[in-house]
Design a protein around this motif. Structure first.
Motif, PDB file in Angstrom:
ATOM      1  N   GLU A   1      -7.143  16.366   4.596  1.00 24.63           N
ATOM      2  CA  GLU A   1      -7.608  15.259   5.450  1.00 24.63           C
ATOM      3  C   GLU A   1      -7.702  13.960   4.666  1.00 24.63           C
ATOM      4  OE1 GLU A   1      -7.746  15.437   8.594  1.00 24.63           O
ATOM      5  OE2 GLU A   1      -7.503  17.622   8.753  1.00 24.63           O
ATOM      6  N   ALA A   2      -8.212  14.031   3.431  1.00 25.65           N
ATOM      7  CA  ALA A   2      -8.276  12.826   2.599  1.00 25.65           C
ATOM      8  C   ALA A   2      -6.875  12.325   2.282  1.00 25.65           C
ATOM      9  CB  ALA A   2      -9.034  13.130   1.308  1.00 25.65           C
ATOM     10  N   TYR A   3      -5.961  13.251   2.052  1.00 23.78           N
ATOM     11  CA  TYR A   3      -4.567  12.867   1.782  1.00 23.78           C
ATOM     12  C   TYR A   3      -3.961  12.169   2.985  1.00 23.78           C
ATOM     13  CZ  TYR A   3       0.475  13.510   1.786  1.00 23.78           C
ATOM     14  OH  TYR A   3       1.827  13.304   1.914  1.00 23.78           O
ATOM     15  N   LEU A   4      -4.199  12.686   4.188  1.00 24.08           N
ATOM     16  CA  LEU A   4      -3.636  12.067   5.390  1.00 24.08           C
ATOM     17  C   LEU A   4      -4.193  10.661   5.600  1.00 24.08           C
ATOM     18  CD1 LEU A   4      -3.585  15.074   7.866  1.00 24.08           C
ATOM     19  CD2 LEU A   4      -1.625  13.947   6.814  1.00 24.08           C
ATOM     20  N   ASP A   5      -5.475  10.475   5.301  1.00 19.41           N
ATOM     21  CA  ASP A   5      -6.048   9.130   5.394  1.00 19.41           C
ATOM     22  C   ASP A   5      -5.320   8.176   4.447  1.00 19.41           C
ATOM     23  OD1 ASP A   5      -7.908   9.966   7.256  1.00 19.41           O
ATOM     24  OD2 ASP A   5      -9.531  10.224   5.793  1.00 19.41           O
TER      25      ASP A   5
ATOM     26  N   LEU B   1      -2.290   8.640   3.022  1.00 19.12           N
ATOM     27  CA  LEU B   1      -0.870   8.546   3.365  1.00 19.12           C
ATOM     28  C   LEU B   1      -0.643   7.556   4.506  1.00 19.12           C
ATOM     29  CD1 LEU B   1       2.070   9.633   3.114  1.00 19.12           C
ATOM     30  CD2 LEU B   1       1.432  11.355   4.831  1.00 19.12           C
ATOM     31  N   THR B   2      -1.433   7.666   5.553  1.00 20.64           N
ATOM     32  CA  THR B   2      -1.241   6.752   6.679  1.00 20.64           C
ATOM     33  C   THR B   2      -1.567   5.318   6.283  1.00 20.64           C
ATOM     34  OG1 THR B   2      -3.469   7.360   7.481  1.00 20.64           O
ATOM     35  CG2 THR B   2      -1.584   8.505   8.453  1.00 20.64           C
ATOM     36  N   ARG B   3      -2.498   5.152   5.341  1.00 24.55           N
ATOM     37  CA  ARG B   3      -2.787   3.805   4.844  1.00 24.55           C
ATOM     38  C   ARG B   3      -1.590   3.276   4.051  1.00 24.55           C
ATOM     39  NH1 ARG B   3      -7.463   4.851   2.625  1.00 24.55           N
ATOM     40  NH2 ARG B   3      -8.524   4.490   4.602  1.00 24.55           N
ATOM     41  N   GLU B   4      -0.986   4.134   3.228  1.00 19.64           N
ATOM     42  CA  GLU B   4       0.200   3.712   2.473  1.00 19.64           C
ATOM     43  C   GLU B   4       1.334   3.327   3.411  1.00 19.64           C
ATOM     44  OE1 GLU B   4       3.320   5.287  -0.982  1.00 19.64           O
ATOM     45  OE2 GLU B   4       2.084   6.748   0.108  1.00 19.64           O
ATOM     46  N   ILE B   5       1.560   4.116   4.439  1.00 19.79           N
ATOM     47  CA  ILE B   5       2.615   3.815   5.409  1.00 19.79           C
ATOM     48  C   ILE B   5       2.355   2.464   6.076  1.00 19.79           C
ATOM     49  CG2 ILE B   5       3.574   4.524   7.635  1.00 19.79           C
ATOM     50  CD1 ILE B   5       3.151   7.459   6.694  1.00 19.79           C
ATOM     51  N   SER B   6       1.104   2.221   6.468  1.00 13.34           N
ATOM     52  CA  SER B   6       0.773   0.959   7.132  1.00 13.34           C
ATOM     53  C   SER B   6       0.958  -0.230   6.196  1.00 13.34           C
ATOM     54  CB  SER B   6      -0.674   0.997   7.639  1.00 13.34           C
ATOM     55  OG  SER B   6      -0.823   1.992   8.642  1.00 13.34           O
ATOM     56  N   LEU B   7       0.539  -0.075   4.928  1.00 16.31           N
ATOM     57  CA  LEU B   7       0.684  -1.168   3.969  1.00 16.31           C
ATOM     58  C   LEU B   7       2.155  -1.492   3.740  1.00 16.31           C
ATOM     59  CD1 LEU B   7      -2.011  -0.187   1.297  1.00 16.31           C
ATOM     60  CD2 LEU B   7      -2.054  -2.201   2.786  1.00 16.31           C
TER      61      LEU B   7
ATOM     62  N   TYR C   1      16.284   4.133   0.149  1.00 16.61           N
ATOM     63  CA  TYR C   1      15.308   5.099   0.680  1.00 16.61           C
ATOM     64  C   TYR C   1      13.913   4.656   0.276  1.00 16.61           C
ATOM     65  CZ  TYR C   1      16.028   7.036  -4.060  1.00 16.61           C
ATOM     66  OH  TYR C   1      16.188   7.197  -5.424  1.00 16.61           O
ATOM     67  N   LEU C   2      12.949   5.077   1.075  1.00 18.36           N
ATOM     68  CA  LEU C   2      11.553   4.700   0.883  1.00 18.36           C
ATOM     69  C   LEU C   2      10.720   5.973   0.892  1.00 18.36           C
ATOM     70  CD1 LEU C   2       9.660   2.225   0.646  1.00 18.36           C
ATOM     71  CD2 LEU C   2       9.539   2.194   3.153  1.00 18.36           C
ATOM     72  N   GLY C   3       9.906   6.163  -0.151  1.00 16.21           N
ATOM     73  CA  GLY C   3       9.138   7.392  -0.278  1.00 16.21           C
ATOM     74  C   GLY C   3       7.638   7.162  -0.213  1.00 16.21           C
ATOM     75  N   PHE C   4       6.926   8.136   0.363  1.00 14.91           N
ATOM     76  CA  PHE C   4       5.475   8.085   0.492  1.00 14.91           C
ATOM     77  C   PHE C   4       4.868   9.367  -0.046  1.00 14.91           C
ATOM     78  CE2 PHE C   4       7.196   5.600   4.059  1.00 14.91           C
ATOM     79  CZ  PHE C   4       6.636   4.364   3.773  1.00 14.91           C
ATOM     80  N   GLY C   5       3.641   9.262  -0.556  1.00 13.82           N
ATOM     81  CA  GLY C   5       2.943  10.419  -1.088  1.00 13.82           C
ATOM     82  C   GLY C   5       3.013  10.462  -2.604  1.00 13.82           C
ATOM     83  N   PRO C   6       2.177  11.274  -3.239  1.00 16.46           N
ATOM     84  CA  PRO C   6       2.163  11.364  -4.701  1.00 16.46           C
ATOM     85  C   PRO C   6       3.526  11.774  -5.245  1.00 16.46           C
ATOM     86  CG  PRO C   6       0.296  12.539  -3.745  1.00 16.46           C
ATOM     87  CD  PRO C   6       1.186  12.169  -2.614  1.00 16.46           C
ATOM     88  N   SER C   7       4.005  11.051  -6.253  1.00 21.75           N
ATOM     89  CA  SER C   7       5.259  11.293  -6.977  1.00 21.75           C
ATOM     90  C   SER C   7       6.500  10.871  -6.209  1.00 21.75           C
ATOM     91  CB  SER C   7       5.411  12.766  -7.394  1.00 21.75           C
ATOM     92  OG  SER C   7       5.834  13.590  -6.324  1.00 21.75           O
ATOM     93  N   ALA C   8       6.369  10.385  -4.981  1.00 21.84           N
ATOM     94  CA  ALA C   8       7.542   9.996  -4.188  1.00 21.84           C
ATOM     95  C   ALA C   8       8.230   8.784  -4.799  1.00 21.84           C
ATOM     96  CB  ALA C   8       7.130   9.699  -2.750  1.00 21.84           C
TER      97      ALA C   8
ATOM     98  N   LEU D   1      -5.342   9.000  -4.080  1.00 21.87           N
ATOM     99  CA  LEU D   1      -6.417   8.826  -3.093  1.00 21.87           C
ATOM    100  C   LEU D   1      -7.304   7.640  -3.457  1.00 21.87           C
ATOM    101  CD1 LEU D   1      -7.527  12.553  -2.574  1.00 21.87           C
ATOM    102  CD2 LEU D   1      -5.968  11.208  -1.157  1.00 21.87           C
ATOM    103  N   GLU D   2      -7.642   7.497  -4.742  1.00 21.24           N
ATOM    104  CA  GLU D   2      -8.543   6.430  -5.169  1.00 21.24           C
ATOM    105  C   GLU D   2      -7.938   5.055  -4.935  1.00 21.24           C
ATOM    106  OE1 GLU D   2     -10.092   3.324  -7.525  1.00 21.24           O
ATOM    107  OE2 GLU D   2      -8.212   4.326  -8.095  1.00 21.24           O
ATOM    108  N   ARG D   3      -6.672   4.894  -5.306  1.00 14.55           N
ATOM    109  CA  ARG D   3      -6.044   3.573  -5.166  1.00 14.55           C
ATOM    110  C   ARG D   3      -5.910   3.169  -3.707  1.00 14.55           C
ATOM    111  NH1 ARG D   3      -1.232   3.618  -9.761  1.00 14.55           N
ATOM    112  NH2 ARG D   3      -2.626   3.781 -11.570  1.00 14.55           N
ATOM    113  N   LEU D   4      -5.463   4.091  -2.878  1.00 16.74           N
ATOM    114  CA  LEU D   4      -5.296   3.749  -1.470  1.00 16.74           C
ATOM    115  C   LEU D   4      -6.645   3.567  -0.788  1.00 16.74           C
ATOM    116  CD1 LEU D   4      -2.170   5.893  -0.776  1.00 16.74           C
ATOM    117  CD2 LEU D   4      -2.383   3.446  -0.306  1.00 16.74           C
ATOM    118  N   GLY D   5      -7.669   4.237  -1.311  1.00 16.58           N
ATOM    119  CA  GLY D   5      -9.017   4.008  -0.810  1.00 16.58           C
ATOM    120  C   GLY D   5      -9.462   2.566  -1.016  1.00 16.58           C
TER     121      GLY D   5
END
Length: 393
Positions: A30-34, A36-42, A257-264, A289-293
């Motif tokens: 759940e924390a990852y999805l929060d 990830l969706t923040r990264e996608i929006s940014l 290509y555009l990657g999201f998530g850790p190590s992408a 998680l910390e940075r996107l937070g």
């Protein structure tokens, strides 16, 4: 063609040979999805509304996530970016993590291609590799996938597993061919540093197969799958007509290509296609998680890819897949392989390792056997001459 990649870093249990970034367990989903969706929006806010032709969920084990998780991710992707109506949407799947209900829901959400990590149809191989599924679950997963409407199925297989015989590998190939998936990816087992398998090899607990046996297994892979109508379109990838993996083809064709998530990882070319930029996310879930937070993109590093590097990558990727586009190399980099590397190319053709077809230098099955060495020699010879990175125009 442009592509989106989403890394799902969770596994039920990490395989002994895997060196991709992942964490065991799903307590932080759940924390990852929060995040990830923040990264996608940014990233969406910074984008130019490019239309993306493929979406690929890799891992890790993406199929650990529930359909509601993917509904959330896909909704954010669709809001932040333009996704083509006919986009290829691939989900990597472990047979030990799915049910009919789950697969049916994935299909309803728009996932239209499954990449199923079977690796072997022999239980002894699966136990050695640390897989969480067995032979029966592999068959069941494929049957369920077809039952709920998936008509684009890819199987991943691994050969040269320690102790595996040629006959056992041929049985894997025969079984795969009998199941008639649209796509087969067959990889030689690579013993990567810092993996449990590497430790077992170093201590003598398991023994890697000899190189000549591995080469014979690869030869049989090409022979058997080509004999069943599969197009050998990349060193380790085979597809029935019309079913090449569009997402992977984008990588091999040097598309953006555009990657999201850790190590992408992400990559974008400049307008003239002769240089680009590559960047990647941190390979640590806690840092991600910390940075996107804090609303900060989780970049782990970046590099500028200049004309010389772009040329080298085009040569490497081209030889491994659809061949070197000789005209394109001349137009983009003022580089003519026939002029710069003529003696080497003549020798390759004379030895039956390559051939010119439709303006491309393509490796033959004999050439694919020594693809890495051919790439090394060609890049070495290409680097000896003057190179200015300019256009031929």
């Amino acid at each position: 063609m442009t592509s989106l990649y989403v890394h799902i870093p969770f596994c039920e249990r990490k395989c002994l040979y895997c060196d991709f970034y992942s964490v065991e367990g799903a307590e932080h989903v759940e924390a990852y999805l929060d995040a990830l969706t923040r990264e996608i929006s940014l990233c969406g806010k910074c984008g130019d509304r490019t239309t993306f032709d493929t979406v690929f969920f890799g891992g890790g084990t993406p199929s650990l996530l529930s359909p509601r998780h993917f509904e959330r991710i896909l909704s954010h992707l669709d809001t932040a970016f333009r996704i083509a109506q006919d986009a290829e949407v691939t989900l990597e799947t472990n047979p030990g993590t799915v049910t009919e209900e789950k697969l049916r829901a994935y299909r309803a959400l728009g996932v239209n291609r499954l990449s199923v990590g079977i690796q072997s149809f022999h239980d002894a191989d699966l136990r050695l590799l640390g897989r969480i599924h067995d032979r029966a679950e592999a068959f069941r997963c494929l049957d369920l996938a077809r039952r709920v409407g998936f008509d684009n199925l890819g199987l991943d297989l691994i050969y040269s597993v320690p102790g595996q015989t040629l006959a056992q590998w041929e049985d894997n190939l025969a079984t795969a061919a009998r199941l008639s998936p649209q796509h087969v990816a067959a990889y030689s087992l690579s013993v990567e540093e810092h993996t449990p398998l590497a430790g077992q090899v170093q201590t003598g607990e398991v023994h890697a197969n000899p190189a000549d046996l591995e080469a014979r297994m690869y030869e049989r892979t090409m022979e058997v799958l080509r004999g069943h109508g599969y197009d050998h379109y990349e060193v380790s990838n085979y597809a029935l007509p019309g079913f090449r993996c569009r997402h992977n083809c984008a990588y091999w064709s040097h598309e953006d290509y555009l990657g999201f998530g850790p190590s992408a990882h992400s990559f974008r070319k400049t307008g003239d296609g002769r240089s680009g930029r590559r960047w990647w996310n941190t390979s640590d879930l806690a840092t991600y998680l910390e940075r996107l937070g804090r609303g900060v993109l989780p970049m782990g590093g970046e590099e500028q890819v200049g004309p010389r590097e772009m040329l080298a990558e085009r040569i490497l990727l081209g030889l491994r897949s659809g061949g070197l586009d000789v005209t394109g190399l001349g137009a983009d980099f003022a580089f003519d392989p026939k002029t710069r590397c003529g003696d080497l190319l003549d020798k390759m053709i004379e030895d039956g390792m390559a051939a010119f077809r439709e303006g491309r230098l393509r490796l033959t099955p004999k050439g694919f056997l020594v693809c890495d060495e051919i790439c090394r020699r060609l890049l070495h010879v290409a680097g000896q001459g003057r190179f200015d990175g300019g256009s031929a125009a």
